[in-house]
Design a protein around this motif. Sequence first.
Motif, mmCIF file in Angstrom:
data_model
loop_
_atom_site.group_PDB
_atom_site.id
_atom_site.type_symbol
_atom_site.label_atom_id
_atom_site.label_comp_id
_atom_site.label_asym_id
_atom_site.label_seq_id
_atom_site.Cartn_x
_atom_site.Cartn_y
_atom_site.Cartn_z
ATOM 1 N N ALA A 140 -1.858 -20.975 12.022
ATOM 2 C CA ALA A 140 -1.769 -19.576 12.436
ATOM 3 C C ALA A 140 -1.710 -19.458 13.961
ATOM 4 O O ALA A 140 -1.011 -18.585 14.497
ATOM 5 C CB ALA A 140 -2.960 -18.792 11.892
ATOM 6 N N GLY A 141 -2.423 -20.341 14.658
ATOM 7 C CA GLY A 141 -2.374 -20.321 16.114
ATOM 8 C C GLY A 141 -0.976 -20.603 16.638
ATOM 9 O O GLY A 141 -0.500 -19.944 17.578
ATOM 10 N N PHE A 142 -0.282 -21.554 16.043
ATOM 11 C CA PHE A 142 1.092 -21.840 16.457
ATOM 12 C C PHE A 142 2.021 -20.688 16.096
ATOM 13 O O PHE A 142 2.989 -20.409 16.821
ATOM 14 C CB PHE A 142 1.580 -23.144 15.828
ATOM 15 C CG PHE A 142 1.086 -24.368 16.545
ATOM 16 C CD1 PHE A 142 1.740 -24.831 17.679
ATOM 17 C CD2 PHE A 142 -0.037 -25.045 16.100
ATOM 18 C CE1 PHE A 142 1.284 -25.959 18.345
ATOM 19 C CE2 PHE A 142 -0.500 -26.164 16.768
ATOM 20 C CZ PHE A 142 0.159 -26.625 17.899
ATOM 21 N N ALA A 143 1.744 -19.998 14.989
ATOM 22 C CA ALA A 143 2.554 -18.835 14.625
ATOM 23 C C ALA A 143 2.406 -17.727 15.663
ATOM 24 O O ALA A 143 3.391 -17.081 16.046
ATOM 25 C CB ALA A 143 2.151 -18.335 13.238
ATOM 26 N N VAL A 144 1.175 -17.504 16.134
ATOM 27 C CA VAL A 144 0.947 -16.500 17.195
ATOM 28 C C VAL A 144 1.686 -16.909 18.468
ATOM 29 O O VAL A 144 2.291 -16.068 19.152
ATOM 30 C CB VAL A 144 -0.559 -16.335 17.456
ATOM 31 C CG1 VAL A 144 -0.797 -15.474 18.697
ATOM 32 C CG2 VAL A 144 -1.250 -15.724 16.238
ATOM 33 N N LEU A 145 1.658 -18.187 18.787
ATOM 34 C CA LEU A 145 2.377 -18.673 19.969
ATOM 35 C C LEU A 145 3.877 -18.386 19.862
ATOM 36 O O LEU A 145 4.517 -17.993 20.843
ATOM 37 C CB LEU A 145 2.140 -20.174 20.141
ATOM 38 C CG LEU A 145 2.871 -20.858 21.303
ATOM 39 C CD1 LEU A 145 2.484 -20.238 22.639
ATOM 40 C CD2 LEU A 145 2.590 -22.353 21.297
ATOM 41 N N SER A 146 4.447 -18.551 18.675
ATOM 42 C CA SER A 146 5.882 -18.281 18.502
ATOM 43 C C SER A 146 6.193 -16.800 18.743
ATOM 44 O O SER A 146 7.244 -16.460 19.308
ATOM 45 C CB SER A 146 6.341 -18.708 17.104
ATOM 46 O OG SER A 146 5.816 -17.862 16.103
ATOM 47 N N ILE A 147 5.276 -15.920 18.336
ATOM 48 C CA ILE A 147 5.467 -14.492 18.579
ATOM 49 C C ILE A 147 5.428 -14.197 20.070
ATOM 50 O O ILE A 147 6.278 -13.461 20.610
ATOM 51 C CB ILE A 147 4.395 -13.673 17.843
ATOM 52 C CG1 ILE A 147 4.529 -13.842 16.335
ATOM 53 C CG2 ILE A 147 4.489 -12.200 18.217
ATOM 54 C CD1 ILE A 147 3.409 -13.200 15.544
ATOM 55 N N LEU A 148 4.458 -14.773 20.775
ATOM 56 C CA LEU A 148 4.337 -14.545 22.220
ATOM 57 C C LEU A 148 5.572 -15.053 22.962
ATOM 58 O O LEU A 148 6.017 -14.438 23.936
ATOM 59 C CB LEU A 148 3.078 -15.226 22.748
ATOM 60 C CG LEU A 148 1.746 -14.677 22.208
ATOM 61 C CD1 LEU A 148 0.573 -15.493 22.751
ATOM 62 C CD2 LEU A 148 1.589 -13.207 22.582
ATOM 63 N N LEU A 149 6.131 -16.152 22.495
ATOM 64 C CA LEU A 149 7.310 -16.706 23.161
ATOM 65 C C LEU A 149 8.533 -15.806 23.013
ATOM 66 O O LEU A 149 9.420 -15.821 23.870
ATOM 67 C CB LEU A 149 7.618 -18.101 22.601
ATOM 68 C CG LEU A 149 6.661 -19.215 23.024
ATOM 69 C CD1 LEU A 149 6.913 -20.484 22.222
ATOM 70 C CD2 LEU A 149 6.807 -19.504 24.524
ATOM 71 N N THR A 150 8.585 -15.018 21.927
ATOM 72 C CA THR A 150 9.720 -14.097 21.791
ATOM 73 C C THR A 150 9.736 -13.053 22.904
ATOM 74 O O THR A 150 10.795 -12.507 23.230
ATOM 75 C CB THR A 150 9.700 -13.374 20.432
ATOM 76 O OG1 THR A 150 8.512 -12.584 20.321
ATOM 77 C CG2 THR A 150 9.757 -14.361 19.291
ATOM 78 N N LEU A 151 8.575 -12.786 23.507
ATOM 79 C CA LEU A 151 8.515 -11.823 24.606
ATOM 80 C C LEU A 151 9.213 -12.349 25.847
ATOM 81 O O LEU A 151 9.538 -11.562 26.758
ATOM 82 C CB LEU A 151 7.049 -11.489 24.925
ATOM 83 C CG LEU A 151 6.232 -10.913 23.764
ATOM 84 C CD1 LEU A 151 4.786 -10.682 24.198
ATOM 85 C CD2 LEU A 151 6.854 -9.612 23.252
ATOM 86 N N LEU A 152 9.443 -13.665 25.915
ATOM 87 C CA LEU A 152 10.134 -14.252 27.065
ATOM 88 C C LEU A 152 11.654 -14.159 26.937
ATOM 89 O O LEU A 152 12.374 -14.460 27.885
ATOM 90 C CB LEU A 152 9.733 -15.725 27.221
ATOM 91 C CG LEU A 152 8.247 -16.010 27.449
ATOM 92 C CD1 LEU A 152 8.012 -17.507 27.573
ATOM 93 C CD2 LEU A 152 7.749 -15.281 28.689
ATOM 94 N N LEU A 153 12.135 -13.759 25.755
ATOM 95 C CA LEU A 153 13.569 -13.607 25.576
ATOM 96 C C LEU A 153 14.055 -12.376 26.333
ATOM 97 O O LEU A 153 13.459 -11.307 26.257
ATOM 98 C CB LEU A 153 13.924 -13.461 24.094
ATOM 99 C CG LEU A 153 13.664 -14.682 23.202
ATOM 100 C CD1 LEU A 153 13.896 -14.304 21.740
ATOM 101 C CD2 LEU A 153 14.574 -15.830 23.592
ATOM 102 N N GLY A 154 15.142 -12.519 27.040
ATOM 103 C CA GLY A 154 15.714 -11.382 27.747
ATOM 104 C C GLY A 154 16.583 -10.555 26.820
ATOM 105 O O GLY A 154 16.520 -10.650 25.599
#
Length: 387
Positions: free
Chosen positions: A161-175
């Motif tokens: 679940a922690g890695f899943a949350v990380l994947s969500i946060l990384l989508t915020l870096l998409l322009g």
Amino acid sequence: MPVPMLIALAYLVGLGIVYPFLPFQALALGASPLTVSLLLVTDTVVVLLLAPVWGRLSDRLGRRRVIFLAMATAPFANLLLAHADGLALLFLARACAGVSNAAIPVIQALVADRTSTQTRVWGMANVNAAYGLAFIIGPLLGRQLLGAGGDDYHGAALGAAGFAVLSILLTLLLGADAGRPPGQPLSAHLRVSSRRIVMAPLCFAPIALMAVLSFVYASMDSTLGLWSQRVLDWDARDVSLAFTLAGASAVFSLWVLIPKLCRRYGEGRVTAGASAAMGVGFLLFVLWPGDLAVALALMLLGAGIAMCLSCLQSLLSKATPDGVQGSAMGLNHAVLSFARILGPVWGGFALGSLGVGWPYLVGALLTFVALAVVIWIYRPEARAQPG
């Protein structure tokens, strides 16, 4: 490392943690072998249904929004897994995981949006490399998270679940992406049925080839444990090491071989060479069933399937109009999911009813048929490239 690959990697590491212990958690909750098999394909069935939907939606609303929406279900899937006290919750957790897993073709469409025709194959290779890395890193992390007794499923699922949350946060870096801004009319491409576009010969051919190659690889992947136990007297540790070897070979081929070979020979010819390598790998199972030969076979198969999928995804993307990249990638992912369901069914039947060598003999035959089709369809590329 590109952000789309990081998103895929973070999400897939979570899957790599979950998949090894999922059958054991199900058995501990009273599942039968058949129920375990159904549980393991639940997320694949959801991907089969949802991947085209996510893909087409991303053509309309934008890649970033759809990736974020799909990935938002991943932490809940793993939390359900962590607190599952019955088989119903396990099935619900795997269905939720399928919702997020169906976002992978949207990530591929985003890569297609952000790469030129010359660098498209390297972008696809990066996404596919995330699979190889994740299923090396994930099981190693899962081994630690499961604790000394190997049955701390709660802790391992929370780690996923922690890695899943990380994947969500990384989508915020998409322009900003290539999706349709709100209020903008649909393009002419989007008014055309995505199925009509994908059924065009240069779109249909790579999809069909990927389906065949994924089918034969899935039949090998699902039967390796039983085959190696009967023929080579391997145990679970040997099989785990074998899959790690295949994954490492895939990552090496995607990061080292693809850039050099595709730049020089083009995707069509590289696909032909990788298909031939897969055919040789299958034949080694049948003709020379020894430890070293099977290790070499798995290296050829791991590298071969990774290179074939990356090159064919690139060729599909190049043949697809820009306005329906998501639709094409989503439909392709659904077809591959169906092939990955049928592959284990055929492999299990052939191994149990026809003989231990049949899954690999048929795999070699179908792979060489695919090789002949690749040579026939993409032969003009070899003549045109020098000019």
